[in-house]
Scaffold this motif. Structure first.
Motif, mmCIF file in Angstrom:
data_model
loop_
_atom_site.group_PDB
_atom_site.id
_atom_site.type_symbol
_atom_site.label_atom_id
_atom_site.label_comp_id
_atom_site.label_asym_id
_atom_site.label_seq_id
_atom_site.Cartn_x
_atom_site.Cartn_y
_atom_site.Cartn_z
ATOM 1 N N GLU A 201 72.613 11.217 51.838
ATOM 2 C CA GLU A 201 71.743 11.881 52.681
ATOM 3 C C GLU A 201 70.607 12.694 51.866
ATOM 4 O OE1 GLU A 201 69.589 12.842 56.083
ATOM 5 O OE2 GLU A 201 71.138 11.112 55.710
ATOM 6 N N LEU A 202 71.056 13.510 50.917
ATOM 7 C CA LEU A 202 70.070 14.175 50.319
ATOM 8 C C LEU A 202 69.225 13.344 49.347
ATOM 9 C CD1 LEU A 202 72.363 17.027 48.699
ATOM 10 C CD2 LEU A 202 70.881 17.283 50.662
ATOM 11 N N GLU A 203 69.724 12.161 48.957
ATOM 12 C CA GLU A 203 68.835 11.138 48.316
ATOM 13 C C GLU A 203 67.670 10.522 49.401
ATOM 14 O OE1 GLU A 203 69.239 7.718 44.906
ATOM 15 O OE2 GLU A 203 70.160 7.356 47.241
ATOM 16 N N ARG A 204 68.103 10.424 50.556
ATOM 17 C CA ARG A 204 67.169 10.006 51.397
ATOM 18 C C ARG A 204 65.952 10.970 51.876
ATOM 19 N NH1 ARG A 204 72.154 9.067 54.405
ATOM 20 N NH2 ARG A 204 73.018 6.985 54.211
ATOM 21 N N ARG A 205 66.313 12.381 51.867
ATOM 22 C CA ARG A 205 65.422 13.399 52.164
ATOM 23 C C ARG A 205 64.454 13.327 51.077
ATOM 24 N NH1 ARG A 205 68.685 17.753 56.127
ATOM 25 N NH2 ARG A 205 69.313 15.927 57.476
ATOM 26 N N ARG A 206 64.967 13.477 49.725
ATOM 27 C CA ARG A 206 64.140 13.772 48.845
ATOM 28 C C ARG A 206 64.434 12.802 47.630
ATOM 29 N NH1 ARG A 206 62.276 19.055 48.289
ATOM 30 N NH2 ARG A 206 61.197 18.161 46.595
ATOM 31 N N PRO A 207 63.807 11.426 47.607
ATOM 32 C CA PRO A 207 64.384 10.412 46.710
ATOM 33 C C PRO A 207 63.484 11.010 45.498
ATOM 34 C CG PRO A 207 62.814 9.654 48.325
ATOM 35 C CD PRO A 207 63.328 11.040 48.868
ATOM 36 N N GLU A 208 62.563 11.627 45.376
ATOM 37 C CA GLU A 208 61.978 11.951 43.920
ATOM 38 C C GLU A 208 62.613 12.870 43.276
ATOM 39 O OE1 GLU A 208 60.750 15.433 46.382
ATOM 40 O OE2 GLU A 208 61.125 13.224 46.995
ATOM 41 N N LEU A 209 63.595 13.830 43.934
ATOM 42 C CA LEU A 209 64.241 14.863 43.390
ATOM 43 C C LEU A 209 65.622 14.662 43.042
ATOM 44 C CD1 LEU A 209 64.052 17.860 42.468
ATOM 45 C CD2 LEU A 209 64.649 18.454 44.959
ATOM 46 N N ILE A 210 66.145 13.798 43.907
ATOM 47 C CA ILE A 210 67.783 13.871 44.306
ATOM 48 C C ILE A 210 68.279 12.443 44.048
ATOM 49 C CG2 ILE A 210 69.643 14.209 45.857
ATOM 50 C CD1 ILE A 210 68.230 16.511 46.689
ATOM 51 N N THR A 211 69.256 12.155 43.387
ATOM 52 C CA THR A 211 69.711 10.781 43.391
ATOM 53 C C THR A 211 71.087 10.900 43.584
ATOM 54 O OG1 THR A 211 69.942 8.606 42.158
ATOM 55 C CG2 THR A 211 70.099 10.791 40.938
ATOM 56 N N ALA A 212 71.846 9.676 44.056
ATOM 57 C CA ALA A 212 72.968 9.461 44.321
ATOM 58 C C ALA A 212 73.691 8.482 43.555
ATOM 59 C CB ALA A 212 73.462 9.046 45.581
ATOM 60 N N TRP A 214 75.308 6.262 40.941
ATOM 61 C CA TRP A 214 76.243 6.560 39.920
ATOM 62 C C TRP A 214 75.762 6.095 38.500
ATOM 63 C CZ3 TRP A 214 80.384 8.958 39.010
ATOM 64 C CH2 TRP A 214 81.154 8.643 37.834
ATOM 65 N N TRP A 215 75.216 4.855 38.454
ATOM 66 C CA TRP A 215 74.785 4.525 37.123
ATOM 67 C C TRP A 215 73.668 4.990 36.522
ATOM 68 C CZ3 TRP A 215 78.681 1.698 35.516
ATOM 69 C CH2 TRP A 215 79.371 1.231 36.290
ATOM 70 N N LYS A 216 73.811 5.544 35.091
ATOM 71 C CA LYS A 216 72.922 6.518 34.505
ATOM 72 C C LYS A 216 71.371 6.041 34.499
ATOM 73 C CE LYS A 216 76.022 9.192 32.047
ATOM 74 N NZ LYS A 216 76.516 9.692 30.504
ATOM 75 N N GLU A 217 71.395 4.487 34.325
ATOM 76 C CA GLU A 217 70.194 3.684 34.109
ATOM 77 C C GLU A 217 69.199 3.778 35.330
ATOM 78 O OE1 GLU A 217 71.668 -0.773 34.873
ATOM 79 O OE2 GLU A 217 72.326 0.288 32.897
ATOM 80 N N GLU A 218 69.949 4.007 36.415
ATOM 81 C CA GLU A 218 69.165 4.148 37.686
ATOM 82 C C GLU A 218 68.894 5.543 38.229
ATOM 83 O OE1 GLU A 218 70.893 0.292 40.208
ATOM 84 O OE2 GLU A 218 71.985 2.163 40.182
ATOM 85 N N ARG A 219 69.180 6.439 37.596
ATOM 86 C CA ARG A 219 68.819 7.997 37.925
ATOM 87 C C ARG A 219 67.642 8.584 37.850
ATOM 88 N NH1 ARG A 219 74.638 10.446 35.511
ATOM 89 N NH2 ARG A 219 76.039 9.124 36.898
ATOM 90 N N GLY A 220 66.870 8.192 36.644
ATOM 91 C CA GLY A 220 65.571 8.625 36.331
ATOM 92 C C GLY A 220 65.769 10.174 36.096
ATOM 93 N N ARG A 221 64.612 10.884 36.183
ATOM 94 C CA ARG A 221 64.482 12.196 35.985
ATOM 95 C C ARG A 221 64.622 12.960 37.354
ATOM 96 N NH1 ARG A 221 59.936 15.642 35.865
ATOM 97 N NH2 ARG A 221 60.290 17.651 34.410
ATOM 98 N N ARG A 222 66.044 12.854 37.813
ATOM 99 C CA ARG A 222 66.276 13.697 39.098
ATOM 100 C C ARG A 222 67.488 14.280 38.981
ATOM 101 N NH1 ARG A 222 65.967 8.394 43.228
ATOM 102 N NH2 ARG A 222 67.053 7.453 41.454
ATOM 103 N N VAL A 223 68.030 15.162 39.930
ATOM 104 C CA VAL A 223 69.127 15.748 40.059
ATOM 105 C C VAL A 223 70.226 14.816 40.483
ATOM 106 C CG1 VAL A 223 70.401 17.755 41.168
ATOM 107 C CG2 VAL A 223 68.042 17.963 40.322
ATOM 108 N N PHE A 224 71.431 14.597 39.867
ATOM 109 C CA PHE A 224 72.385 13.640 40.184
ATOM 110 C C PHE A 224 73.301 14.667 41.103
ATOM 111 C CE2 PHE A 224 76.608 11.646 39.023
ATOM 112 C CZ PHE A 224 76.385 10.830 40.023
#
Length: 339
Positions: A201-212, A214-224
């Motif tokens: 839900e947090l990723e939906r709200r702030r996809p540029e800031l937050i990620t859910a 699991w795989w590091k290669e998909e996280r980018g520069r975001r808070v996991f």
């Protein structure tokens, strides 16, 4: 008593501290005895946070900068008063772990070179029910603490909407944890499902800031949002525990009003006792008002109804029902045959 031993009083017992002058934290030349004095100074809040819980010891016998190891099993040679309990690993292996029953137990572990404690989410008296939801705001490489603070604001806003109270602490390093104390009615499987729903839900709200992701290669520069920190048998670095950093930083609870001002590097074994004396324990009322997980689990049920499946579990866990392929997307593409 050997002159290289200091006796300290705790919980009605005398605890011998060997090599008390050994430097554990090089930044200010703080010693093992300084670490003992720190835990004595925060006895009430540290026991409110982890009292009665099994703990995993991360031992640094010669202090920060030297070799370390994790110890789940208490040694055979231990005081007969030491309280222990049987804990399990994901594959079913059992161990006899220390219970943080009182300050004497904490200082016994400190004497072994344990700086901070990794704490189970359940009481030793009720291991089947996790009574803490732990939202781990984990900074990926390149993420600033300002970004972690912003993610914490989003987490608080979501919990407020759900009518759930979460309380924050620093991790002692670059992240923030938000804890929700629960009524002891849910298993760790259910608590993990709730944590996954929060992350999504947090990723939906702030996809540029937050990620859910699991795989590091998909996280980018975001808070996991590390939902798997709530998996069964998973420990997390405890409130008021001391990190293995040269400056002896402490994983420190704080109030939401302090979020914009908090500076984790300044919260050390030298400064935190004064802070507690001045401001008290921000988590003091947490245990008195345990909460329902149902509002958060409603997010999980909504996700399932929309067709979302479970997220991957850590590799040490057996394959779980409904779990997708436990393989990184880039590797999956390599091993999937062409059509």
């Amino acid at each position: 008593m050997d002159e290289d031993v200091t006796l300290v009083e705790a919980s009605g017992r005398e605890i011998p501290i060997t090599s008390p002058a050994k430097v554990f934290f090089p930044e200010r030349s703080e010693t093992k005895l300084d670490l003992v004095r720190y835990y004595q100074a925060v006895e009430e809040p540290v026991l409110r946070a982890m009292g009665g819980r099994p703990v995993l010891l991360q031992r640094f016998p010669n202090g920060v900068g030297h070799s370390s190891f994790f110890q789940k099993r208490v040694p055979e040679s231990r005081p007969n008063w030491l309280e222990t309990t049987i804990v399990s690993t994901p594959n079913g292996t059992t161990s006899r772990a220390l219970v943080a029953a009182d300050l004497a137990h904490v200082l016994w572990a400190v004497n072994l070179g344990c700086l901070g404690f990794h704490v189970w989410p359940a009481k030793a008296s009720d291991p089947e029910h996790a009574d803490e939801l732990r939202i781990d705001l984990d900074p990926t490489p390149g993420v600033t603490f300002d970004m972690v603070q912003e993610a914490a604001r989003e987490a608080r806003a979501l919990l407020d909407e759900l009518g759930v109270v979460g309380l924050p602490k620093t991790t002692g390093n670059r992240g923030i944890h938000v804890y929700v104390r629960l009524q002891p009615r849910w298993t760790s499987f259910e608590v993990r499902a709730a944590a996954l729903a929060v992350a999504r839900e947090l990723e939906r709200r702030r996809p540029e800031l937050i990620t859910a992701a699991w795989w590091k290669e998909e996280r980018g520069r975001r808070v996991f949002i590390d939902f798997n920190q709530n998996a069964p048998h998973k420990t997390i670095f405890g409130a008021w525990s001391v990190r293995a950093r040269p400056g002896a930083q402490v994983s420190t609870p704080f109030t939401w009003d302090e979020l914009d001002l908090i500076r984790p590097d300044a919260l050390t074994i030298a400064s935190v006792p004064q802070r507690v004396t001045r401001q008290g324990d921000p988590w003091a009322g947490m245990a008195a008002a345990p909460q329902s997980l149902d509002p958060v689990l409603a997010l999980h049920k909504r996700d399932l109804a929309s067709g979302l499946v479970d997220a991957p579990w850590p590799p040490v866990y057996p394959k779980m029902p409904g779990e997708p392929r436990r393989v990184a997307p880039s590797r999956a593409r390599k091993i999937t045959p062409p059509h």
